[in-house]
Enzyme design. Structure first.
Site, mmCIF file in Angstrom:
data_model
loop_
_atom_site.group_PDB
_atom_site.id
_atom_site.type_symbol
_atom_site.label_atom_id
_atom_site.label_comp_id
_atom_site.label_asym_id
_atom_site.label_seq_id
_atom_site.Cartn_x
_atom_site.Cartn_y
_atom_site.Cartn_z
ATOM 1 C CE1 TYR A 5 30.238 38.392 46.492
ATOM 2 C CE2 TYR A 5 32.272 38.175 45.240
ATOM 3 C CZ TYR A 5 31.440 38.913 46.054
ATOM 4 O OH TYR A 5 31.795 40.189 46.412
ATOM 5 C CB THR A 48 32.953 41.332 43.117
ATOM 6 O OG1 THR A 48 34.087 40.463 43.255
ATOM 7 C CG2 THR A 48 31.882 40.556 42.375
HETATM 8 N N1 UFG Z 1 43.527 31.885 50.705
HETATM 9 C C1 UFG Z 1 44.314 30.930 51.319
HETATM 10 N N2 UFG Z 1 44.049 30.620 52.622
HETATM 11 C C2 UFG Z 1 43.061 31.217 53.343
HETATM 12 C C3 UFG Z 1 42.271 32.202 52.713
HETATM 13 C C4 UFG Z 1 42.538 32.512 51.378
HETATM 14 O O1 UFG Z 1 45.194 30.337 50.692
HETATM 15 O O2 UFG Z 1 42.875 30.881 54.522
HETATM 16 C C5 UFG Z 1 43.785 32.222 49.304
HETATM 17 C C6 UFG Z 1 42.605 31.943 48.399
HETATM 18 O O3 UFG Z 1 42.582 30.605 47.969
HETATM 19 C C7 UFG Z 1 42.842 32.947 47.280
HETATM 20 C C8 UFG Z 1 43.505 34.129 47.997
HETATM 21 O O4 UFG Z 1 43.996 33.608 49.214
HETATM 22 O O5 UFG Z 1 43.754 32.429 46.368
HETATM 23 C C9 UFG Z 1 42.538 35.251 48.316
HETATM 24 O O6 UFG Z 1 41.401 34.684 48.929
HETATM 25 P P1 UFG Z 1 40.330 35.541 49.732
HETATM 26 O O7 UFG Z 1 39.359 34.574 50.333
HETATM 27 O O8 UFG Z 1 41.028 36.482 50.640
HETATM 28 O O9 UFG Z 1 39.626 36.431 48.615
HETATM 29 P P2 UFG Z 1 39.015 36.007 47.195
HETATM 30 O O10 UFG Z 1 40.056 36.324 46.156
HETATM 31 O O11 UFG Z 1 38.434 34.643 47.213
HETATM 32 O O12 UFG Z 1 37.789 36.995 47.060
HETATM 33 C C10 UFG Z 1 37.938 38.361 47.325
HETATM 34 C C11 UFG Z 1 36.596 38.924 47.729
HETATM 35 C C12 UFG Z 1 35.663 38.932 46.587
HETATM 36 C C13 UFG Z 1 36.304 39.554 45.381
HETATM 37 C C14 UFG Z 1 37.610 38.939 45.056
HETATM 38 C C15 UFG Z 1 38.233 39.663 43.899
HETATM 39 O O13 UFG Z 1 36.036 38.178 48.780
HETATM 40 O O14 UFG Z 1 34.536 39.670 46.939
HETATM 41 O O15 UFG Z 1 38.428 39.007 46.185
HETATM 42 O O16 UFG Z 1 39.478 39.143 43.540
HETATM 43 F F1 UFG Z 1 35.505 39.388 44.323
#
Ligand code: UFG
Length: 329
Positions: free
Chosen positions: A141, A117
């Site tokens: 994670y 990741t």
């Molecule tokens: N976000 C919101 N509202 C939501 C969900 C997400 O504002 O309801 C924001 C988060 O705060 C973040 C962005 O959208 O800023 C992306 O969030 P995600 O939960 O979609 O994904 P993450 O970036 O947290 O994590 C994902 C994968 C990981 C990976 C990562 C790499 O789940 O496995 O991307 O950038 F490592």
């Protein structure tokens, strides 16, 4: 000769099983079905319901199915959840990966592809971030996945286990033929949540943090279509089978979109507004992370086909509608 796919009933794993079976390869899936779905597995593949931490089971599968390569997706994937339950994440992602690898080494399988990741980078010093940057995860994670990368590096040196670790950026979208997609009802990922909101399955959604140092104050991410991510795995498999050097590869497009831009793309795809609330930052979120993704193209020969946010969002929305119709039936 068969490929063992761990987590093959999950979102990304099920797309890998489709790609492998589409290519006529023999596939055996090992999945405990805690978050995956048996229906998501291509019918040509064989499902063994069990745990990747069960070394005897893994050895048995490898021997009975003549497995020559393992593609390891099984694991826990939600960044904020890992902040609340770090030991659960170290168990599922690190300890159980160690057990899986021990069985793989003992059974003499030489090819291993690992779902790593972008979270291993934490808040990267450079954008885009290349594989040469020293990892510095800011969530359990990310750490849990980085430790598995380290075990792979050491196992390569000690036992000759050849591996490709793919560092995924933000995976989204669904199979263009409509056979699989992100199906977890309580998924936390942005595009899925925005699609569920616009379709009325959620009253509203939260935007976590509007005070980041980015052009509109919300986090920047590099969104990659799940089918392009899977084609990188197929390239990695062919590469390892041909005797390619073990290594680590970023998987992204090299372009970042803010949370508000992604929500805008969902509004455009749907043709109506997403009801959203601006709320404080979520724990464990880096401000921005964009892939330096030349290595995967140069060494694995990867050629993405769906590098377009609207395409990704449209396929995610189509899948969400499909799930909605199915649940209503
Ligand atoms: N976000 C919101 N509202 C939501 C969900 C997400 O504002 O309801 C924001 C988060 O705060 C973040 C962005 O959208 O800023 C992306 O969030 P995600 O939960 O979609 O994904 P993450 O970036 O947290 O994590 C994902 C994968 C990981 C990976 C990562 C790499 O789940 O496995 O991307 O950038 F490592």
């Amino acid at each position: 000769m068969a490929v063992l796919v761990t987590g093959g009933a999950g979102y990304i794993g099920s797309h890998m099983v489709l790609a492998l079976t589409d290519a006529g390869q023999d596939v055996v899936v090992l999945d405990n079905l805690t978050t995956g779905f048996a229906w998501a597995i291509a019918p040509q593949a064989k499902l063994v319901q069990g745990d990747i931490g069960d070394e005897a089971l893994v050895e048995h599968i490898i021997k009975t199915h003549n497995v020559d390569a393992v593609v390891h997706f099984a694991g826990s994937i939600v960044v904020p959840e890992s902040v609340v339950d770090p030991l659960g994440y170290y168990l599922n992602n690190t300890v159980k990966s160690r057990a899986l690898m021990a069985a793989v080494v003992k059974a003499g399988v030489r090819n291993f592809i690992f779902s790593s990741t972008a979270a291993v980078y934490g808040n990267p010093k450079t954008q885009p971030v290349f594989e040469t940057e020293l990892p510095s995860p800011i969530s359990p994670y990310g750490t849990s996945k980085l430790m598995t990368e380290m075990m792979l590096r050491d196992s390569h040196l000690a036992y000759g286990l050849n591996y490709v670790a793919l560092r995924y950026f933000n995976v989204a979208g669904a199979d263009p033929k409509g056979r699989s997609g992100q199906s977890t009802p309580r998924a936390t990922h942005l595009i899925k949540v925005a699609c569920q909101t616009v379709l009325g399955q959620r009253a509203s959604m939260d935007v976590f943090g509007t005070d980041y140092d980015t052009h509109d104050g919300t986090c920047l991410r590099d969104y990659i279509h799940v089918s392009d991510l899977i084609s990188a795995h197929m390239d990695a498999l062919a590469y390892l089978r041909k005797g390619g050097e073990s290594g680590i590869f970023n998987c992204g497009y090299g372009k970042g979109y803010s949370v508000l831009e992604v929500i805008g793309a969902v509004e455009k795809a749907f043709g109506g507004p997403v009801n959203k609330k601006l709320v404080p930052r979520r724990a464990g979120d880096p401000a921005a992370i964009v892939a330096g993704a030349s290595r995967v193209r140069e060494i694995l020969g990867w050629e993405p086909k769906y590098a377009d946010l609207d395409l990704i969002v449209n396929s995610a929305l189509a899948w969400e509608r499909h799930l909605q119709r199915r649940n209503a039936a």
